[in-house]
Design a protein around this motif. Structure first.
Motif, PDB file in Angstrom:
ATOM      1  N   SER A  13       0.824  -1.204   0.000  1.00 43.06           N
ATOM      2  CA  SER A  13       0.000   0.000   0.000  1.00 43.06           C
ATOM      3  C   SER A  13       0.860   1.256   0.000  1.00 43.06           C
ATOM      4  O   SER A  13       0.475   2.271  -0.584  1.00 43.06           O
ATOM      5  N   LEU A  14       2.024   1.189   0.635  1.00 41.17           N
ATOM      6  CA  LEU A  14       2.944   2.334   0.565  1.00 41.17           C
ATOM      7  C   LEU A  14       3.436   2.549  -0.861  1.00 41.17           C
ATOM      8  O   LEU A  14       3.504   3.679  -1.347  1.00 41.17           O
ATOM      9  N   PHE A  19       1.875   5.930  -6.671  1.00 39.68           N
ATOM     10  CA  PHE A  19       1.330   5.999  -8.021  1.00 39.68           C
ATOM     11  C   PHE A  19      -0.129   6.422  -8.086  1.00 39.68           C
ATOM     12  O   PHE A  19      -0.560   6.992  -9.076  1.00 39.68           O
ATOM     13  N   VAL A  20      -0.902   6.099  -7.045  1.00 41.54           N
ATOM     14  CA  VAL A  20      -2.342   6.348  -7.076  1.00 41.54           C
ATOM     15  C   VAL A  20      -2.762   6.988  -5.753  1.00 41.54           C
ATOM     16  O   VAL A  20      -2.247   6.650  -4.702  1.00 41.54           O
ATOM     17  N   PRO A  25     -10.670   4.607  -6.232  1.00 45.19           N
ATOM     18  CA  PRO A  25     -11.177   3.249  -5.966  1.00 45.19           C
ATOM     19  C   PRO A  25     -10.225   2.138  -6.408  1.00 45.19           C
ATOM     20  O   PRO A  25     -10.304   1.016  -5.920  1.00 45.19           O
ATOM     21  N   ARG A  26      -9.316   2.431  -7.311  1.00 41.91           N
ATOM     22  CA  ARG A  26      -8.381   1.410  -7.791  1.00 41.91           C
ATOM     23  C   ARG A  26      -7.194   1.215  -6.855  1.00 41.91           C
ATOM     24  O   ARG A  26      -6.358   0.350  -7.085  1.00 41.91           O
ATOM     25  N   TYR A  27      -7.111   1.990  -5.792  1.00 39.63           N
ATOM     26  CA  TYR A  27      -5.948   1.966  -4.892  1.00 39.63           C
ATOM     27  C   TYR A  27      -5.689   0.562  -4.340  1.00 39.63           C
ATOM     28  O   TYR A  27      -4.573   0.055  -4.413  1.00 39.63           O
ATOM     29  N   TRP A  28      -6.702  -0.090  -3.772  1.00 41.52           N
ATOM     30  CA  TRP A  28      -6.490  -1.399  -3.153  1.00 41.52           C
ATOM     31  C   TRP A  28      -6.289  -2.488  -4.182  1.00 41.52           C
ATOM     32  O   TRP A  28      -5.640  -3.502  -3.903  1.00 41.52           O
TER      33      TRP A  28
END
Length: 60
Positions: A13-14, A19-20, A25-28
């Protein structure tokens, strides 16, 4: 169970945060893809690097 998932996705996640945006919503989804990539690279490293996975040696 949720804490285990959070611990496993901490580093990916870091990296995904570079990048995002976290509000996207596409983060995870991207964090999961990076986590799976890290997992695959770790498995490959454990198979091919003898320091991480020493094979039994034959005595001569």
């Amino acid at each position: 169970m949720v804490w285990i998932a959070r611990l496993l996705l901490f580093i990916p996640s870091l990296v995904a945060g570079w990048f995002v945006s976290q509000k996207d919503p596409r983060y995870w989804v991207i964090a999961l893809a990076i986590g799976l990539t890290f997992l695959a690279l770790g498995i490959i490293a454990a198979i091919y690097i003898p320091i991480l996975h020493p094979w039994p040696r034959r005595k001569q």
